[in-house]
Enzyme design. Structure first.
Site, PDB file in Angstrom:
ATOM      1  N   LYS A   1       0.825  -1.226   0.000  1.00 38.68           N
ATOM      2  CA  LYS A   1       0.000   0.000   0.000  1.00 38.68           C
ATOM      3  C   LYS A   1       0.847   1.259   0.000  1.00 38.68           C
ATOM      4  O   LYS A   1       0.445   2.280  -0.555  1.00 38.68           O
ATOM      5  CB  LYS A   1      -0.976   0.011   1.176  1.00 38.68           C
ATOM      6  CG  LYS A   1      -0.343  -0.182   2.534  1.00 38.68           C
ATOM      7  CD  LYS A   1      -0.529  -1.571   3.018  1.00 38.68           C
ATOM      8  CE  LYS A   1       0.341  -1.836   4.214  1.00 38.68           C
ATOM      9  NZ  LYS A   1      -0.010  -3.053   4.906  1.00 38.68           N
TER      10      LYS A   1
ATOM     11  N   ASP B   1      -0.122   4.104   7.574  1.00 37.13           N
ATOM     12  CA  ASP B   1      -0.601   2.898   6.890  1.00 37.13           C
ATOM     13  C   ASP B   1      -2.102   3.032   6.575  1.00 37.13           C
ATOM     14  O   ASP B   1      -2.537   2.753   5.447  1.00 37.13           O
ATOM     15  CB  ASP B   1      -0.336   1.682   7.796  1.00 37.13           C
ATOM     16  CG  ASP B   1      -0.885   0.390   7.217  1.00 37.13           C
ATOM     17  OD1 ASP B   1      -0.199  -0.210   6.376  1.00 37.13           O
ATOM     18  OD2 ASP B   1      -1.998   0.001   7.591  1.00 37.13           O
TER      19      ASP B   1
ATOM     20  N   LYS C   1      -4.070   3.250   2.871  1.00 32.46           N
ATOM     21  CA  LYS C   1      -5.225   2.416   2.499  1.00 32.46           C
ATOM     22  C   LYS C   1      -6.428   3.298   2.161  1.00 32.46           C
ATOM     23  O   LYS C   1      -7.187   2.999   1.230  1.00 32.46           O
ATOM     24  CB  LYS C   1      -5.553   1.450   3.640  1.00 32.46           C
ATOM     25  CG  LYS C   1      -4.471   0.397   3.826  1.00 32.46           C
ATOM     26  CD  LYS C   1      -4.643  -0.319   5.137  1.00 32.46           C
ATOM     27  CE  LYS C   1      -3.595  -1.399   5.323  1.00 32.46           C
ATOM     28  NZ  LYS C   1      -3.527  -1.897   6.707  1.00 32.46           N
TER      29      LYS C   1
ATOM     30  N   GLY D   1      -1.736 -10.018   9.322  1.00 31.86           N
ATOM     31  CA  GLY D   1      -1.291 -11.378   9.641  1.00 31.86           C
ATOM     32  C   GLY D   1      -0.815 -12.067   8.375  1.00 31.86           C
ATOM     33  O   GLY D   1      -1.415 -11.886   7.307  1.00 31.86           O
TER      34      GLY D   1
END
Ligand code: NDP
Ligand code: HSE
Length: 434
Positions: free
Chosen positions: A106, A202, A206, A307
């Protein structure tokens, strides 16, 4: 396995996500081949350090430090090294050599997305990035394909797993910020530099990606208003709980009309959400994205936002799509930016606010505070006062406002901070989801 055409897949990176992608690709190769209509041969894995420990056992002979050579012979390149360089240059080389690209990056897409999409358009290649927003949750394809016939009005989401994990554990266990951040790093949720998570970078990346897709507009990262969670304290969380609210780091992307012009607002900040709102019950590293569209109404996408193995699911879905396109030929689906709506600065955005102040417990203080807000065009909806200390009592005021423009609110808070009756502006939080 049927006699499929073989496609060479180059994997860049074998960290939290890359190692899981390699493992699943090797273990489920036959099944994936049946879905893709092509045999997916893992040609190699480029890393920095051949001797670094890996999360899963992978054949040593697949590893190389020569990403450039690996990419040049590939049909599909999976970029999972993160960051801007060498990811950007390597992806451009891959596209130039005729490969389709899958990336979860991203940071790169939010800053150089248009450059990569244009390069792919020029040669008819495709760039897939389902894992770049909200981990395992399918949200890119729904926005780009399923909702392409609708008009999206608003997206409100928890799109960073690390910060949701931290806030959730602070909320439910009274855990300490630094301890929980260390756990998020150990569990593979956090970025290589966790500042990207906790300072909201972050989530802002996004948000830029989601808003670009939703509003058919190339949203530059620097147009996204960003605040992180480092100023959120245990007492803010406690106070929110007492008021039936919970603090979440939200990404909000919405259509707004400013001075008669249709525009969009894209912003990331910690906000107060009512405990009854579905976003309030998103726990751990999970993400959730609410999409409101004119015809479809409200849709909610929920699941693992971070994850290694969870994100690998989204990456492999993209690999299957890339393989199908590669086999079918034709041009990849380009990005639609034709609407090209202006992105308004945060000052024009209106929300409700909760302002917490420490003030002297003296006659006239409440009237002075209310006067400053009213003069600043901020209308008060609720005030709760508690008093602490006996000899020199300090009053804590929790003020809920009606909707106010951000610039009006900020100016009023500056005036409050400078006022003789205000000892401390404890916090200013927006309220969303009511
Ligand atoms: P890691 O930091 O765990 O792994 C990065 C990998 O890239 C390592 O294997 C590293 O090699 C390799 N690498 C780094 N630089 C180079 C280089 N110059 N040349 C070759 N290899 C290099 O990252 P993650 O797996 O966590 O993330 C990968 C991408 O996925 C990022 O873009 C991230 O934002 C994104 N993402 C991550 C999620 C997550 O939950 N972790 C979720 C969604 C997206 P070595 O091992 O030898 O050091
Ligand atoms: N660091 C990111 C997060 C990984 O915590 O959400 C998933 O993009």
């Amino acid at each position: 396995m049927a006699d499929y055409r073989r496609l060479r897949v180059a994997l860049l990176g074998a960290g939290a996500v890359g190692s899981q992608v390699a493992d699943l690709l090797l273990r489920h190769g036959d099944e994936l081949a049946d879905r893709a209509g092509a045999a997916l041969e893992l040609a190699g894995i480029a890393v920095r350090d051949l001797d670094a420990p890996r999360d899963v056992d992978l054949p040593r002979e697949l590893f190389t430090t020569d990403a450039e050579s690996l990419v040049l012979g590939a049909d599909i390149v999976i970029e999972l090294i993160g960051g801007i360089e060498p990811a950007r240059t390597t992806i451009l080389q891959a596209i130039g050599a005729g490969a389709d690209v899958v990336t979860a990056n991203k940071a790169l897409l939010a800053t150089h997305g248009p450059e990569l999409f244009e390069a792919a358009d020029r040669v008819g290649a495709s760039v897939h990035y389902e894992a770049a927003a909200a981990g395992a949750i399918p949200i890119i394809r729904p926005l780009r394909d399923s909702l392409a016939g609708d008009r999206i009005v608003r997206i409100m989401g928890i799109v960073n797993g690390t910060t949701n994990y931290i806030l959730d554990r602070m909320e439910t266990e009274g855990a300490d910020f630094a301890d929980v951040l260390a756990d998020a790093q150990r569990l593979g949720y956090a970025e290589a530099d966790p500042t990207a998570d906790i300072e909201g970078y972050d989530a802002a990346q996004k948000a830029a990606i989601l808003a670009s897709l939703a509003f058919h507009t190339a949203v530059p990262l620097d147009a996204v208003h960003r605040e992180g969670i480092t100023s959120v304290t245990a007492s803010m969380i406690e106070e929110a709980r007492a008021a039936g609210l919970v603090i979440k780091l939200l990404a909000v992307c919405e259509r707004v009309v400013v001075e008669g012009t249709e525009s969009i607002s894209v912003r990331v900040y910690p906000a107060l959400v009512p405990q009854s709102h579905p976003l309030a019950s998103v726990h751990g590293a999970n993400n959730a994205v609410f999409v409101e569209a004119e015809a479809a109404g409200s849709l909610m996408f929920y699941g693992a936002g971070a994850g290694g193995v969870q994100t690998a699911s989204a990456v492999l879905g993209d690999v299957v799509s890339a393989a199908r396109r590669h086999i079918a030929g034709g041009v990849g689906v380009g990005e639609s930016t034709r609407a090209n709506l202006p992105v308004v600065p945060i000052g024009f955005v209106t929300t409700r606010y909760q302002i917490t102040l420490e003030v002297a417990d003296a006659p006239g203080v409440l009237a002075t505070v209310a006067g400053i807000l009213s003069d600043g065009d901020v209308s008060v909806a609720t005030i709760v006062q508690t008093v602490e200390g006996e000899e020199e009592p300090t009053a804590r005021l929790i003020i809920g406002t009606h909707r106010a423009a951000d610039r009006a609110l900020s100016a009023a808070v500056d005036t409050l901070a400078a006022s003789a009756v205000v000892e401390r502006v404890v916090s200013v939080l927006r309220v969303e989801g009511e």
